[in-house]
Design an enzyme around this catalytic site. Structure first.
Site, PDB file in Angstrom:
ATOM      1  N   ASP B  72      -6.660  -1.007  -0.464  1.00 43.62           N
ATOM      2  CA  ASP B  72      -6.299   0.411  -0.468  1.00 43.62           C
ATOM      3  C   ASP B  72      -7.443   1.290   0.048  1.00 43.62           C
ATOM      4  O   ASP B  72      -8.597   0.855   0.138  1.00 43.62           O
ATOM      5  CB  ASP B  72      -5.884   0.868  -1.872  1.00 43.62           C
ATOM      6  CG  ASP B  72      -6.985   0.733  -2.903  1.00 43.62           C
ATOM      7  OD1 ASP B  72      -7.722  -0.277  -2.868  1.00 43.62           O
ATOM      8  OD2 ASP B  72      -7.122   1.648  -3.745  1.00 43.62           O
ATOM      9  N   GLU B 126      -7.928  -0.016  -5.886  1.00 43.63           N
ATOM     10  CA  GLU B 126      -9.323   0.022  -6.339  1.00 43.63           C
ATOM     11  C   GLU B 126      -9.806   1.457  -6.427  1.00 43.63           C
ATOM     12  O   GLU B 126     -10.720   1.750  -7.189  1.00 43.63           O
ATOM     13  CB  GLU B 126     -10.203  -0.771  -5.375  1.00 43.63           C
ATOM     14  CG  GLU B 126     -11.633  -1.032  -5.875  1.00 43.63           C
ATOM     15  CD  GLU B 126     -12.648   0.031  -5.467  1.00 43.63           C
ATOM     16  OE1 GLU B 126     -13.783  -0.013  -5.968  1.00 43.63           O
ATOM     17  OE2 GLU B 126     -12.310   0.922  -4.639  1.00 43.63           O
TER      18      GLU B 126
END
Lengths: 348, 348
Positions: B72, B126
């Protein structure tokens, strides 16, 4: 339309006014009722400007007294409808200032031949931004008078003049950094300690005018800093509010605040002059009411009259510290005392 | 579905990954592409948990190394599509951390017979709250390894361990009053000067572990006070962020912060342990990569591995200070260097 009976007792009239909700911006209904009731009296010339109602006598007296009260209230806080208990009228606006408006309307209705010419101004939008204030929509000619009485709550005593106020942002700057490497930045919030400490150390002046002490105050009212939870903030804004004695001009007030924070950017966001008490010009009324004038701490529309060179004072029923509280009320004794004292003076 | 060609050059692969937008919470498309590409390889057993893809060798080696990267990114900032210029891949996530993911995927595709068993973890979320982090959705068994390499940007050097962090609110109380009568209140913002000054005066400790200096930091990250423009505020909240050396436990860190502000209410809102560098357990890799370990300043997922007693380090292409900036990029030289060094080590 709700009809207001101005021949009724001031307590009943206060309750009827409280029961006509009139949050700022929504005064049409109460203004309609007030206008209709005043037009029915015959001895007054009535005008309407927005939701502000102006009623004047034209008796050819050599002096004119203006009696003013605002029709609006802050938003309701579960304090409607009105309630009479233990000698107090409770409810939204009872203190600020439907009680004062009731006294004004009672005088309008029951003193057709006063010793002075009278102008009654029942106005809208006092509790919101100054530009919307109903007095601001009237010409100086309409507001012209030898004396203005603002029926703002003053515990049925005389509160003379008012403080001015200044709002400003003191901007403290730094440099952003990740908090994991905080030493690479300059923390604006940490640096703001000096601004806040200076405010804490500041001793406000006590200015005496006409024997009345206008105690000043300089307060941080907001502190804002913060970018994210892991970022050293690069800006901290301390918003200050300065209440200054009416002996200071707005320029003086601004210079004073800037002088306290010479090393920071100071953005003045609002500054409004106060009103000196001018007790020399209101002596006769003060004597007639038999009250010892106190200084008005806070800003009221008396400053608008002062700017027009109309001496003005606050005189109305209700404890000003109850204004805008859910539990506001006005003592019945003060309603009657204000009505009685002013009627006696107008009929002298 | 976008197909990822893992036989292509690491630069092209980095660009293809950047061009698959994958803001936290919207990783399905990139996870599909990664899963599909890895399933095509044959020598890896591939599993999918949410939008996290795990691929493992099962060669019966006596040691297992885990290589991890998050899929991400933070939200786009006008930095798409990818762009190659002057030896750098520019674009959203190029640095944090599509470049590192590209290196991991290249190793997965091109080292079918490594000297150790390998686990690749390409995970979601994350950049958001820890509970959503893809690593948090995996069992300790899946994450078990003798060593974990997090491909977080570290300028193609080794950043060992990581700081812990603690977030807390220091609450300063006062008493409300109208600013026109400021002396009747106690200004919480003024009193907060002492908290901010104490932060400004505070000297953070420098803790050396395994020869690496984990410099601490204690920062105000937010200050909030303010009721209304005419009210003396009765509360001022100073939010602090404490980055602490991995030698401290979370309990130590909390005690330390509380000890600095004994006379105030301190609300700890979050506290997360750091990770000690454990250079003794990563010595072989450090030597093979020929890099001088630096301390990781900031928190990374190496701490999750430390909590599982898996020694872990950060090793990836890209300047960590460019992470989350609109202008982030990753140098082509670092992409190639990381891929080359790790491949050589895995084939030793």
């Amino acid at each position: 339309m709700t009809a207001l009976d101005l021949t009724t007792d001031v307590v009943d009239l206060t309750r009827a006014l409280v029961d006509l909700p009139s949050e700022s911006g929504a005064e049409a209904r109460i203004a309609d009722a007030v206008e209709h009731a005043l037009r029915g009296l015959g001895h007054l010339k009535v005008d309407r400007v927005g939701n502000t109602v102006v009623a004047r006598t034209a008796l050819g007296r050599d002096r004119r007294v203006l009696i003013a009260g605002h029709l609006d209230t802050v938003p309701a806080a579960g304090n409607l409808p009105s309630r009479l208990a233990e000698g107090r009228v409770h409810g939204l606006g009872a203190c600020d200032m439907k009680g004062g408006v009731a006294v004004a309307l009672r005088l309008a209705a029951t003193v057709p031949e006063p010793a002075v010419d009278l102008t009654f101004v029942l106005y809208e939008c006092e509790e919101v931004e100054g530009e919307r204030n109903g007095l601001n929509q009237l010409t100086p000619e309409v507001l012209a008078a030898d004396l203005a009485i603002l029926m703002e709550p003053s515990d049925a005593g005389i509160e003379a003049g008012c403080q001015g106020y200044l709002s400003a942002d003191v901007v403290v700057r730094g440099r952003r950094a990740h908090t994991a490497r905080a030493w690479q930045g300059v923390n604006a919030a940490h640096r703001a300690a000096r601004v806040l400490q200076r405010l804490d150390d500041h001793t406000a002046e006590r200015v005496v005018i006409d024997g009345l002490e206008y105690r000043e105050g300089l307060s941080a009212v907001a502190v804002r800093a913060g970018v994210a939870g892991n970022v050293v903030p690069d800006e901290c804004v301390v918003s200050v509010n300065y209440r200054f004695a009416p002996s200071r001009s707005t320029a003086d007030a601004e210079e004073y605040v800037r002088g306290l924070f010479p090393e920071y950017e100071v953005r003045v966001t609002e500054v409004v002059a106060g009103a000196p008490p001018r007790l020399d010009r209101v002596a006769e009324l003060v004597e007639a009411l038999g009250a010892v004038p106190r200084p008005k701490l806070g800003w009221t529309d008396v400053a608008r009259f002062a700017a027009l060179d109309v001496p003005a004072l606050n005189y109305g029923p209700g404890d000003p510290s109850l204004a805008h509280t859910a539990g506001e009320y006005v003592p019945v004794g003060q309603l009657r005392a204000c009505e009685r004292s002013l009627r006696a003076w107008l009929l002298r």
